[in-house]
Design an enzyme around this catalytic site. Structure first.
Site, PDB file in Angstrom:
ATOM      1  N   HIS A 155      63.407  59.715  86.504  1.00 34.26           N
ATOM      2  CA  HIS A 155      62.397  59.130  85.551  1.00 34.26           C
ATOM      3  C   HIS A 155      62.565  60.276  84.631  1.00 34.26           C
ATOM      4  O   HIS A 155      62.194  59.809  83.225  1.00 34.26           O
ATOM      5  CB  HIS A 155      60.707  59.502  86.081  1.00 34.26           C
ATOM      6  N   ASP A 383      70.280  38.737  89.878  1.00 34.54           N
ATOM      7  CA  ASP A 383      71.070  37.822  90.434  1.00 34.54           C
ATOM      8  C   ASP A 383      72.467  38.967  90.457  1.00 34.54           C
ATOM      9  O   ASP A 383      73.543  38.437  89.790  1.00 34.54           O
ATOM     10  CB  ASP A 383      70.619  36.347  90.078  1.00 34.54           C
TER      11      ASP A 383
END
Length: 448
Positions: A155, A383
């Protein structure tokens, strides 16, 4: 279920980082973030034309190396409060074998084993002094040939939006369509909100990261909210005057967050045995759209702001309409002008000018409920060259982490929420959800 690590290596950038990019400055808001990893697991079933796992792993490693060249700070290590050293130490990469098929794992999702598909313990808080990898990857190969890609993004630099762009770039590079993804903007965040060097500021941030008392043993539960249920919640929370303001329709997030806030708070109150405890909802808001130029969805960094909404009295009669209205009031105060004041004077962070809560709120020990939305970040569209993921998981099991956190994501038929609660609260939460399930007409709410 057995998950065995078969390979562990470091993936370095395909090209060395130039010397003039050796030190990457963090932004003020990067400095404020807890040092923790944001987890995600993408499930890709084996189908016709699916390559052998060994070939897929080779593609993933090659494209990850090329992506780290583009996202050069992600291949470095944070060694100072104000910058990342871009030393090309790379990302940690693991491969693992799973002795189950993907269908067995996902029907229903085995949340108690989900964390084993991740390369590290998710959401554990670390110290700023640790030189941690920015990205870790674990490619899990099921006995059926399907794969699950588990990632943990630190983070320090990557919030949800930045992490989405990193993974979108990686997927596009792997599938041979890198030209379709815009380049990341690394300069705007630290230029607009430069880091600060004040020692007292860093001591405060380090204390927040190292304070283990904030972490508790928690369990994660996943709830799926179908379209019908969301429509019911939106109708219940809709203001009577909404028809006069067509520019401000009630969003799915507003209705669902109000519902979750109420029921998580009631579950906590049942456990505490104190119905008078107030509560505060902390919505983690993306500032990019509110700031406008120079920020965009391609700006890298933690461009986040906590919107705090206080409720003195919360009970079963508290309406979603009321909770939405007070949240809208707080969100309405977010403006470019507020952020410009922070830019000019970072010391106002934490003051009443930025933290809009009643005076003396700490003495009342309100129940906090944290909300973060990953809707619109397109994780379900990733994808790598073999289709979109069948399912996107976040985390599961029992672990020491911050309690009372809700991560909201989109599904094909509605939305799902991952709720992190202290273990002793879970039974009460499920009772509360069961009550609502019986009360709603034709509900499609399910606990999976």
């Amino acid at each position: 279920m057995e998950i065995t690590i078969t390979l562990r290596e470091v993936i370095k950038p395909s090209l060395p980082t130039p010397d003039d990019h050796r030190f990457f400055p963090l932004s003020l808001f990067d400095q404020l973030q807890l040092v923790t990893y944001l987890p995600m697991v993408l499930f890709y079933p084996k189908k016709e034309g699916f390559s052998e796992p060994s070939h897929i792993c080779s593609q993933l490693k090659r494209s990850l190396s090329e992506t780290l060249t583009i996202f050069y700070p992600v291949a470095g290590r944070r060694e100072d409060h104000t910058f990342i050293t871009c030393n090309d130490e790379g990302a940690l990469y693991l491969e693992a074998k799973v002795n189950h098929t993907m269908v067995e794992f996902l029907t229903p999702p085995k949340l108690e084993f989900l964390n084993k598909l991740l390369p590290c313990e998710p959401n554990k808080m670390h110290s700023h002094t640790e030189a941690l990898p920015q990205v870790l990857v674990q490619v899990n190969i099921f006995s059926c040939g399907g794969i699950a890609i588990g990632t943990c993004n630190l983070h320090t630099l990557l919030d949800g939006c930045s992490g989405s762009l990193f993974q979108t770039t990686w997927a596009a590079t792997c599938s041979g369509s890198r030209e379709k993804v815009p380049s990341p903007d690394f300069s705007s965040a630290s230029f607009f909100f430069p880091p600060v060097n004040h020692l007292s500021f860093h001591d405060h941030v380090d204390q927040n990261n190292e304070d283990s008392s904030a972490q508790k043993m928690c369990t994660t539960r996943r709830f799926v909210f179908g379209v019908e249920t969301i429509d019911i919640l939106r109708a219940e929370a809709k203001d009577d005057d909404d028809d006069d303001e067509p520019s401000k329709p009630l969003t799915r997030y507003e209705a669902l967050a109000a519902f979750i806030w109420r029921h998580m708070t009631l579950a906590c109150k049942m456990e505490y045995g104190d119905s008078t405890t107030p509560t505060v909802a902390i919505h983690i808001a993306d500032m990019r759209r509110r700031m406008g130029e120079p920020f965009s969805r391609y700006t890298i960094g933690n461009i986040l702001w906590p919107v705090m909404v206080f409720c003195e009295t919360m009970n079963a009669e508290t309406s979603g309409r009321y909770l939405v209205s007070i949240a809208r009031e707080k969100f309405g105060k977010l403006s470019r002008e507020l952020f410009l004041r922070v830019k000019n004077d970072p010391s106002i962070l934490g003051s009443s000018e930025c933290v809009d809560l009643p005076e003396g709120i700490k003495t009342k020990s309100p129940i906090p409920v944290v909300f973060t939305s990953w809707c619109g970040l397109n994780f379900s569209e990733l994808d790598f060259g073999w289709g979109k993921p069948l399912w996107v998981g976040v985390r599961g099991g029992d672990q020491e982490t911050l309690p009372n956190v809700a991560v909201i994501m989109e599904t094909d038929a509605g939305m799902e929420a991952w709720l992190t609660m202290e273990m002793q609260h879970i039974a009460n939460l499920e009772e509360d959800m069961e009550f609502l399930r019986l009360a709603l007409p034709n509900p499609s709410l399910s606990n999976i």
